[in-house]
Write a protein that holds these residues in place. Structure first.
Motif, PDB file in Angstrom:
ATOM      1  N   ARG A 223      38.092  45.445  24.105  1.00  0.00           N
ATOM      2  CA  ARG A 223      36.821  45.316  23.393  1.00  0.00           C
ATOM      3  C   ARG A 223      35.687  45.218  24.411  1.00  0.00           C
ATOM      4  N   LYS A 224      34.482  45.440  23.917  1.00  0.00           N
ATOM      5  CA  LYS A 224      33.322  45.403  24.801  1.00  0.00           C
ATOM      6  C   LYS A 224      32.993  43.965  25.164  1.00  0.00           C
ATOM      7  N   LEU A 225      32.771  43.732  26.440  1.00  0.00           N
ATOM      8  CA  LEU A 225      32.473  42.395  26.950  1.00  0.00           C
ATOM      9  C   LEU A 225      31.016  42.321  27.394  1.00  0.00           C
ATOM     10  N   ASP A 226      30.511  41.113  27.454  1.00  0.00           N
ATOM     11  CA  ASP A 226      29.124  40.887  27.878  1.00  0.00           C
ATOM     12  C   ASP A 226      29.073  40.831  29.407  1.00  0.00           C
ATOM     13  N   ILE A 227      29.348  41.972  30.004  1.00  0.00           N
ATOM     14  CA  ILE A 227      29.348  42.091  31.468  1.00  0.00           C
ATOM     15  C   ILE A 227      28.396  43.225  31.840  1.00  0.00           C
ATOM     16  N   SER A 228      27.324  42.883  32.519  1.00  0.00           N
ATOM     17  CA  SER A 228      26.337  43.873  32.939  1.00  0.00           C
ATOM     18  C   SER A 228      25.561  43.318  34.120  1.00  0.00           C
ATOM     19  N   PHE A 244      43.131  50.115  26.197  1.00  0.00           N
ATOM     20  CA  PHE A 244      41.961  49.516  26.841  1.00  0.00           C
ATOM     21  C   PHE A 244      40.843  50.575  26.891  1.00  0.00           C
ATOM     22  N   HIS A 245      39.954  50.506  25.920  1.00  0.00           N
ATOM     23  CA  HIS A 245      38.923  51.540  25.789  1.00  0.00           C
ATOM     24  C   HIS A 245      37.741  51.322  26.739  1.00  0.00           C
ATOM     25  N   TYR A 246      37.494  50.097  27.162  1.00  0.00           N
ATOM     26  CA  TYR A 246      36.319  49.783  27.982  1.00  0.00           C
ATOM     27  C   TYR A 246      36.749  49.533  29.431  1.00  0.00           C
ATOM     28  N   ARG A 247      35.958  50.078  30.338  1.00  0.00           N
ATOM     29  CA  ARG A 247      36.278  49.970  31.765  1.00  0.00           C
ATOM     30  C   ARG A 247      35.011  49.547  32.511  1.00  0.00           C
ATOM     31  N   TYR A 248      35.141  48.480  33.309  1.00  0.00           N
ATOM     32  CA  TYR A 248      34.015  47.938  34.090  1.00  0.00           C
ATOM     33  C   TYR A 248      34.314  48.105  35.579  1.00  0.00           C
ATOM     34  N   ASP A 249      33.419  48.782  36.278  1.00  0.00           N
ATOM     35  CA  ASP A 249      33.559  49.000  37.714  1.00  0.00           C
ATOM     36  C   ASP A 249      32.436  48.278  38.456  1.00  0.00           C
ATOM     37  N   GLY A 250      32.631  48.115  39.766  1.00  0.00           N
ATOM     38  CA  GLY A 250      31.622  47.463  40.602  1.00  0.00           C
ATOM     39  C   GLY A 250      31.747  45.956  40.643  1.00  0.00           C
ATOM     40  N   LEU A 251      32.920  45.446  40.337  1.00  0.00           N
ATOM     41  CA  LEU A 251      33.139  43.997  40.311  1.00  0.00           C
ATOM     42  C   LEU A 251      33.918  43.553  41.538  1.00  0.00           C
ATOM     43  N   ARG A 252      33.752  42.272  41.858  1.00  0.00           N
ATOM     44  CA  ARG A 252      34.526  41.638  42.927  1.00  0.00           C
ATOM     45  C   ARG A 252      35.078  40.308  42.404  1.00  0.00           C
ATOM     46  N   LEU A 253      36.256  39.958  42.873  1.00  0.00           N
ATOM     47  CA  LEU A 253      36.907  38.723  42.439  1.00  0.00           C
ATOM     48  C   LEU A 253      36.553  37.586  43.389  1.00  0.00           C
ATOM     49  N   LEU A 254      35.936  36.537  42.850  1.00  0.00           N
ATOM     50  CA  LEU A 254      35.671  35.342  43.648  1.00  0.00           C
ATOM     51  C   LEU A 254      36.918  34.487  43.783  1.00  0.00           C
ATOM     52  N   VAL A 255      37.518  34.177  42.631  1.00  0.00           N
ATOM     53  CA  VAL A 255      38.708  33.335  42.629  1.00  0.00           C
ATOM     54  C   VAL A 255      39.436  33.543  41.306  1.00  0.00           C
ATOM     55  N   TYR A 256      40.754  33.373  41.348  1.00  0.00           N
ATOM     56  CA  TYR A 256      41.560  33.369  40.131  1.00  0.00           C
ATOM     57  C   TYR A 256      42.175  31.988  40.005  1.00  0.00           C
ATOM     58  N   SER A 273      21.718  37.029  40.032  1.00  0.00           N
ATOM     59  CA  SER A 273      22.840  37.681  39.356  1.00  0.00           C
ATOM     60  C   SER A 273      23.724  36.669  38.633  1.00  0.00           C
ATOM     61  N   LYS A 274      24.528  37.185  37.709  1.00  0.00           N
ATOM     62  CA  LYS A 274      25.422  36.360  36.909  1.00  0.00           C
ATOM     63  C   LYS A 274      26.817  36.290  37.518  1.00  0.00           C
ATOM     64  N   VAL A 275      27.559  35.295  37.069  1.00  0.00           N
ATOM     65  CA  VAL A 275      28.982  35.170  37.378  1.00  0.00           C
ATOM     66  C   VAL A 275      29.731  35.270  36.054  1.00  0.00           C
ATOM     67  N   PHE A 276      30.786  36.077  36.013  1.00  0.00           N
ATOM     68  CA  PHE A 276      31.511  36.339  34.775  1.00  0.00           C
ATOM     69  C   PHE A 276      32.895  35.694  34.843  1.00  0.00           C
ATOM     70  N   ILE A 277      33.223  34.944  33.818  1.00  0.00           N
ATOM     71  CA  ILE A 277      34.535  34.304  33.709  1.00  0.00           C
ATOM     72  C   ILE A 277      35.292  34.981  32.580  1.00  0.00           C
ATOM     73  N   VAL A 278      36.396  35.639  32.923  1.00  0.00           N
ATOM     74  CA  VAL A 278      37.186  36.405  31.960  1.00  0.00           C
ATOM     75  C   VAL A 278      38.572  35.775  31.869  1.00  0.00           C
TER      76      VAL A 278
END
Length: 294
Positions: A223-228, A244-256, A273-278
Motif C-alpha cells: 500500500r502507499k506509505l507517507d514517505i516523501s 508489492f505495488h509501491y516502490r520507494y527508492d533513495g532511502l538509507r537505513l539508520l538502524v533496525y 528532512s524527515k525520518v521514517f519508521i516502517v
C-alpha cells in the motif's frame, strides 16, 4: 558405642568452621554483587545518554528504537575509553607526586597548602553554579563545570587530609570527608555523561554526512506509505501478479531495531528532512544494494 561418639564428635567439629567460613564469605559476596549492580547501572545510564544524543540529532525519541539493555551497555563502551584512560593517567600522576607533597616542608609548602584550600572552594562553587545554571551546553565547554566540581572537591579533600596528617590527627569529621568524596564522584560522573552526549552527537553527525556511502534501500509495500522528500522517488507497478505495488527508492537505513526500519532520505538534512519508521511485517519488503564505490 565409644567409637560412634568419637565419629559423631569429629563430624560436629567441622560444622563450626563451615559456619564461620560462610559467615566470612557472605559480606564479600554481598559487596561484589552490590558493586557490580552499581557498575552495570552506571554503564546503562551512560549508554542511554549516548544513544539518546544520537537519536535526538535525527529528531527521534530513543524509546522509539526499542533498544535492549545490552544495546545500551555496548554503546557505553566507546564513551568510557578516553575518560577512563585520562582518569587512570591522572591517578598515576597523583600517586607519584602525593608522597612528595606529604613530605614537603618549609614556607613554600605551607603557602601552597593555604592557597589550595580557597582555590578548591572557588572551583567547587563555580562548578556547582555552572551545573545548576547550565550556561555551557556545548562540548568541550560543557565539561568544565563538572570538572571544576571534581577538581575542587578533590583538592579540598586532599588538603584537609594532609593538614590532619601534619597535625598528627588521624580522626576528623567523617561527614566532611564523605561529602567531598560524594561531590568528587558526582563531578566525575557528570563529566563522563557530557562526554557520552558529545560522542553520541558526533556519531550522528558523521552518520548523516556518510549517508551516500551507505547501502541503498529499496522499500516495497503493498500500500502507499507517507514517505516523501528530497531524493526519494516513488514507483508504482499495477500488474496483478505483483503483491508489492509501491516502490520507494533513495532511502538509507539508520538502524533496525524492535522490528522497525528507521529510514531516511539519502539527501537527509538536519532540521529539514524527515525520518521514517516502517514496521517490519508482511506488507513491506526491503532490498539492499551496496553503493557503487564499494
Amino acid at each position: 558405642m565409644t567409637k560412634r561418639l568419637r565419629v559423631a564428635g569429629l563430624r560436629n567439629a567441622g560444622r563450626p568452621k563451615t559456619a564461620e567460613t560462610k559467615a566470612k564469605a557472605w559480606p564479600i559476596i554481598v559487596a561484589i554483587v552490590s558493586q557490580t549492580t552499581i557498575l552495570v547501572a552506571l554503564l546503562y545510564r551512560i549508554g542511554w545518554i549516548r544513544a539518546n544524543a544520537t537519536a535526538d540529532y535525527f529528531g527521534l525519541d530513543v524509546t522509539l528504537l526499542g533498544l535492549a539493555p545490552s544495546d545500551y551497555l555496548q554503546r557505553s563502551l566507546n564513551s568510557l575509553v578516553r575518560p577512563l584512560l585520562v582518569f587512570l593517567l591522572g591517578t598515576i600522576v597523583f600517586y607519584a607526586i602525593a608522597p612528595r607533597l606529604a613530605r614537603s616542608r618549609g614556607r613554600f609548602a605551607e603557602r601552597a597548602l593555604r592557597t589550595a584550600r580557597p582555590v578548591g572552594g572557588v572551583l567547587l562553587l563555580v562548578g556547582v553554579l555552572g551545573v545548576l545554571v547550565d550556561v555551557t551546553p556545548e562540548w568541550p565547554e560543557a565539561a568544565l563545570p563538572p570538572l571544576a566540581i571534581f577538581a575542587g572537591a578533590g583538592t579540598l579533600g586532599y588538603v584537609t587530609h594532609l593538614a590532619r596528617s601534619r597535625a598528627g590527627r588521624e580522626s576528623g569529621s567523617h561527614l566532611l570527608s564523605v561529602t567531598l568524596l560524594g561531590l568528587s564522584l558526582i563531578g566525575l560522573l557528570l563529566t563522563v555523561e557530557r562526554y557520552a552526549e558529545h560522542v553520541g552527537r558526533t556519531i550522528a553527525v558523521n552518520d548523516a554526512q556518510a549517508l551516500l556511502t551507505r547501502p541503498e534501500i529499496r522499500l516495497h509495500s503493498t500500500r502507499k506509505l507517507d514517505i516523501s522528500g528530497t531524493g526519494i522517488s516513488l514507483g508504482y507497478d499495477a500488474s496483478p501478479e505483483q503483491d508489492f505495488h509501491y516502490r520507494y527508492d533513495g532511502l538509507r537505513l539508520l538502524v533496525y531495531s524492535n522490528n522497525r526500519f528507521v529510514l531516511v532520505s539519502r539527501q537527509w538534512e538536519h532540521g529539514k528532512s524527515k525520518v521514517f519508521i516502517v514496521k517490519d511485517n508482511d506488507s513491506v519488503r526491503i532490498d539492499v544494494t551496496a553503493p557503487p564505490d564499494r
